[in-house]
Design a protein around this motif. Sequence first.
Motif, PDB file in Angstrom:
ATOM      1  N   ASP A  33     -11.526 -22.260   0.575  1.00 45.50           N
ATOM      2  CA  ASP A  33     -10.586 -21.388   0.228  1.00 45.50           C
ATOM      3  C   ASP A  33     -11.530 -20.220  -0.622  1.00 45.50           C
ATOM      4  OD1 ASP A  33      -8.855 -19.613  -1.243  1.00 45.50           O
ATOM      5  OD2 ASP A  33      -7.056 -20.893  -0.855  1.00 45.50           O
ATOM      6  N   ILE A  34     -11.978 -19.379  -0.050  1.00 46.52           N
ATOM      7  CA  ILE A  34     -12.798 -18.503  -0.559  1.00 46.52           C
ATOM      8  C   ILE A  34     -12.282 -17.828  -2.042  1.00 46.52           C
ATOM      9  CG2 ILE A  34     -12.451 -16.505   0.752  1.00 46.52           C
ATOM     10  CD1 ILE A  34     -15.489 -16.119   0.816  1.00 46.52           C
ATOM     11  N   GLN A  35     -10.933 -17.501  -1.839  1.00 47.53           N
ATOM     12  CA  GLN A  35     -10.254 -16.701  -2.787  1.00 47.53           C
ATOM     13  C   GLN A  35     -10.405 -17.557  -4.287  1.00 47.53           C
ATOM     14  OE1 GLN A  35      -9.841 -13.254  -2.746  1.00 47.53           O
ATOM     15  NE2 GLN A  35      -9.249 -13.480  -4.963  1.00 47.53           N
ATOM     16  N   ILE A  36      -9.946 -18.711  -3.812  1.00 50.14           N
ATOM     17  CA  ILE A  36      -9.967 -19.635  -5.182  1.00 50.14           C
ATOM     18  C   ILE A  36     -11.374 -19.967  -5.447  1.00 50.14           C
ATOM     19  CG2 ILE A  36      -9.684 -22.180  -5.903  1.00 50.14           C
ATOM     20  CD1 ILE A  36      -6.885 -22.095  -3.972  1.00 50.14           C
ATOM     21  N   THR A  37     -12.525 -20.353  -4.731  1.00 50.85           N
ATOM     22  CA  THR A  37     -13.629 -20.444  -5.180  1.00 50.85           C
ATOM     23  C   THR A  37     -14.154 -19.260  -5.891  1.00 50.85           C
ATOM     24  OG1 THR A  37     -13.868 -21.828  -3.512  1.00 50.85           O
ATOM     25  CG2 THR A  37     -16.043 -20.916  -4.587  1.00 50.85           C
ATOM     26  N   TYR A  38     -14.004 -18.007  -5.358  1.00 47.67           N
ATOM     27  CA  TYR A  38     -14.387 -16.484  -6.033  1.00 47.67           C
ATOM     28  C   TYR A  38     -13.780 -16.550  -7.292  1.00 47.67           C
ATOM     29  CZ  TYR A  38     -14.089 -11.523  -6.571  1.00 47.67           C
ATOM     30  OH  TYR A  38     -14.354 -10.539  -7.133  1.00 47.67           O
ATOM     31  N   GLU A  39     -12.491 -16.914  -7.687  1.00 51.67           N
ATOM     32  CA  GLU A  39     -11.911 -16.615  -9.047  1.00 51.67           C
ATOM     33  C   GLU A  39     -12.692 -17.603  -9.866  1.00 51.67           C
ATOM     34  OE1 GLU A  39      -7.739 -16.991  -8.380  1.00 51.67           O
ATOM     35  OE2 GLU A  39      -7.793 -15.176  -7.032  1.00 51.67           O
ATOM     36  N   LYS A  54     -12.832 -10.013   4.574  1.00 52.28           N
ATOM     37  CA  LYS A  54     -12.377 -10.362   5.958  1.00 52.28           C
ATOM     38  C   LYS A  54     -13.425  -9.679   7.004  1.00 52.28           C
ATOM     39  CE  LYS A  54      -9.562 -12.222   8.895  1.00 52.28           C
ATOM     40  NZ  LYS A  54      -9.199 -13.538   9.042  1.00 52.28           N
ATOM     41  N   GLN A  55     -14.199 -10.607   7.584  1.00 52.25           N
ATOM     42  CA  GLN A  55     -14.984 -10.156   8.902  1.00 52.25           C
ATOM     43  C   GLN A  55     -14.303 -10.041  10.104  1.00 52.25           C
ATOM     44  OE1 GLN A  55     -18.297  -9.505   7.891  1.00 52.25           O
ATOM     45  NE2 GLN A  55     -17.112  -9.534   5.746  1.00 52.25           N
ATOM     46  N   ASP A  56     -15.195  -9.326  11.230  1.00 58.47           N
ATOM     47  CA  ASP A  56     -14.856  -9.126  12.395  1.00 58.47           C
ATOM     48  C   ASP A  56     -14.718 -10.237  13.241  1.00 58.47           C
ATOM     49  OD1 ASP A  56     -14.177  -6.389  12.041  1.00 58.47           O
ATOM     50  OD2 ASP A  56     -16.282  -5.933  12.896  1.00 58.47           O
ATOM     51  N   TRP A  57     -15.287 -11.203  12.803  1.00 54.66           N
ATOM     52  CA  TRP A  57     -15.489 -12.704  13.598  1.00 54.66           C
ATOM     53  C   TRP A  57     -14.474 -13.625  13.197  1.00 54.66           C
ATOM     54  CZ3 TRP A  57     -16.540 -16.521  10.251  1.00 54.66           C
ATOM     55  CH2 TRP A  57     -17.283 -16.178   8.991  1.00 54.66           C
ATOM     56  N   VAL A  60     -14.310 -15.130   6.194  1.00 55.25           N
ATOM     57  CA  VAL A  60     -14.361 -14.129   5.095  1.00 55.25           C
ATOM     58  C   VAL A  60     -15.851 -14.564   4.152  1.00 55.25           C
ATOM     59  CG1 VAL A  60     -13.073 -13.470   2.904  1.00 55.25           C
ATOM     60  CG2 VAL A  60     -11.770 -14.422   4.778  1.00 55.25           C
ATOM     61  N   GLU A  61     -16.359 -13.282   3.893  1.00 49.21           N
ATOM     62  CA  GLU A  61     -17.701 -13.521   3.107  1.00 49.21           C
ATOM     63  C   GLU A  61     -17.688 -12.750   1.947  1.00 49.21           C
ATOM     64  OE1 GLU A  61     -20.483 -13.826   7.297  1.00 49.21           O
ATOM     65  OE2 GLU A  61     -20.719 -12.218   5.795  1.00 49.21           O
ATOM     66  N   GLY A  62     -18.429 -13.253   1.060  1.00 50.08           N
ATOM     67  CA  GLY A  62     -18.750 -12.414  -0.307  1.00 50.08           C
ATOM     68  C   GLY A  62     -20.292 -12.879  -0.680  1.00 50.08           C
ATOM     69  N   THR A  63     -20.952 -11.832  -1.340  1.00 50.23           N
ATOM     70  CA  THR A  63     -21.951 -11.973  -1.910  1.00 50.23           C
ATOM     71  C   THR A  63     -22.381 -12.245  -3.411  1.00 50.23           C
ATOM     72  OG1 THR A  63     -22.828 -10.869   0.241  1.00 50.23           O
ATOM     73  CG2 THR A  63     -24.604 -11.302  -1.870  1.00 50.23           C
ATOM     74  N   VAL A  75     -18.928 -18.275   2.068  1.00 47.56           N
ATOM     75  CA  VAL A  75     -18.348 -17.963   3.287  1.00 47.56           C
ATOM     76  C   VAL A  75     -16.998 -18.882   3.528  1.00 47.56           C
ATOM     77  CG1 VAL A  75     -18.478 -18.214   5.797  1.00 47.56           C
ATOM     78  CG2 VAL A  75     -20.402 -17.175   4.238  1.00 47.56           C
ATOM     79  N   GLU A  76     -15.922 -18.597   3.946  1.00 47.40           N
ATOM     80  CA  GLU A  76     -14.868 -19.363   4.626  1.00 47.40           C
ATOM     81  C   GLU A  76     -14.603 -18.885   5.998  1.00 47.40           C
ATOM     82  OE1 GLU A  76      -9.916 -19.165   4.389  1.00 47.40           O
ATOM     83  OE2 GLU A  76     -11.073 -18.735   2.403  1.00 47.40           O
ATOM     84  N   GLN A  77     -14.729 -20.039   6.863  1.00 42.71           N
ATOM     85  CA  GLN A  77     -14.977 -20.051   8.092  1.00 42.71           C
ATOM     86  C   GLN A  77     -13.391 -19.714   8.693  1.00 42.71           C
ATOM     87  OE1 GLN A  77     -16.840 -23.074  10.405  1.00 42.71           O
ATOM     88  NE2 GLN A  77     -18.559 -22.853   8.957  1.00 42.71           N
ATOM     89  N   PRO A  78     -13.143 -19.261   9.811  1.00 45.74           N
ATOM     90  CA  PRO A  78     -11.856 -18.762  10.401  1.00 45.74           C
ATOM     91  C   PRO A  78     -10.857 -20.318  10.565  1.00 45.74           C
ATOM     92  CG  PRO A  78     -13.487 -18.285  12.036  1.00 45.74           C
ATOM     93  CD  PRO A  78     -14.189 -18.794  10.835  1.00 45.74           C
ATOM     94  N   LYS A  79      -9.765 -20.340  10.365  1.00 49.74           N
ATOM     95  CA  LYS A  79      -8.985 -21.566  10.634  1.00 49.74           C
ATOM     96  C   LYS A  79      -8.905 -21.781  12.056  1.00 49.74           C
ATOM     97  CE  LYS A  79      -7.909 -21.856   6.087  1.00 49.74           C
ATOM     98  NZ  LYS A  79      -9.050 -21.620   5.665  1.00 49.74           N
ATOM     99  N   ILE A  80      -9.079 -22.814  12.647  1.00 51.04           N
ATOM    100  CA  ILE A  80      -8.760 -22.939  14.062  1.00 51.04           C
ATOM    101  C   ILE A  80      -7.358 -23.572  14.198  1.00 51.04           C
ATOM    102  CG2 ILE A  80      -9.527 -24.625  15.839  1.00 51.04           C
ATOM    103  CD1 ILE A  80     -12.304 -24.479  14.648  1.00 51.04           C
ATOM    104  N   ARG A  81      -6.473 -22.905  15.110  1.00 53.51           N
ATOM    105  CA  ARG A  81      -5.343 -23.225  15.600  1.00 53.51           C
ATOM    106  C   ARG A  81      -5.287 -23.945  16.749  1.00 53.51           C
ATOM    107  NH1 ARG A  81      -3.361 -17.341  13.590  1.00 53.51           N
ATOM    108  NH2 ARG A  81      -3.222 -17.957  11.479  1.00 53.51           N
ATOM    109  N   VAL A  82      -4.730 -25.026  16.794  1.00 49.67           N
ATOM    110  CA  VAL A  82      -4.627 -26.111  17.912  1.00 49.67           C
ATOM    111  C   VAL A  82      -3.463 -25.632  18.498  1.00 49.67           C
ATOM    112  CG1 VAL A  82      -4.618 -28.200  18.745  1.00 49.67           C
ATOM    113  CG2 VAL A  82      -6.204 -27.593  16.919  1.00 49.67           C
ATOM    114  N   MET A  83      -3.416 -25.486  19.647  1.00 46.74           N
ATOM    115  CA  MET A  83      -1.879 -24.901  20.534  1.00 46.74           C
ATOM    116  C   MET A  83      -1.528 -26.273  21.020  1.00 46.74           C
ATOM    117  SD  MET A  83      -1.648 -21.730  20.175  1.00 46.74           S
ATOM    118  CE  MET A  83      -0.613 -21.055  21.529  1.00 46.74           C
TER     119      MET A  83
END
Length: 84
Positions: A33-39, A54-57, A60-63, A75-83
Amino acid sequence: MQLFQVSPGGGYGSPDWAELVGKHTGYVFYCEDIQITYEELSDKGVRFTVPPQKQDWGGVEGTFVDPDGNGFELVEQPKIRVMK
């Protein structure tokens, strides 16, 4: 949090390591969770030069930088949703 390293310019054993101080390191820290880690990091005095965005891919990234100005990615990787 996981750590991934991308070799910075010059490579290991390069006589030009001093030229790399204050530049991006190639280190990427992955978190759930990038927001929690960032804070949490910001509250501890870590300076972010680019807040999480938020990135196009889909991720979420921050420097952030260390006291010498060396850059790191968070970096927080996108969540993968399983159908089903």
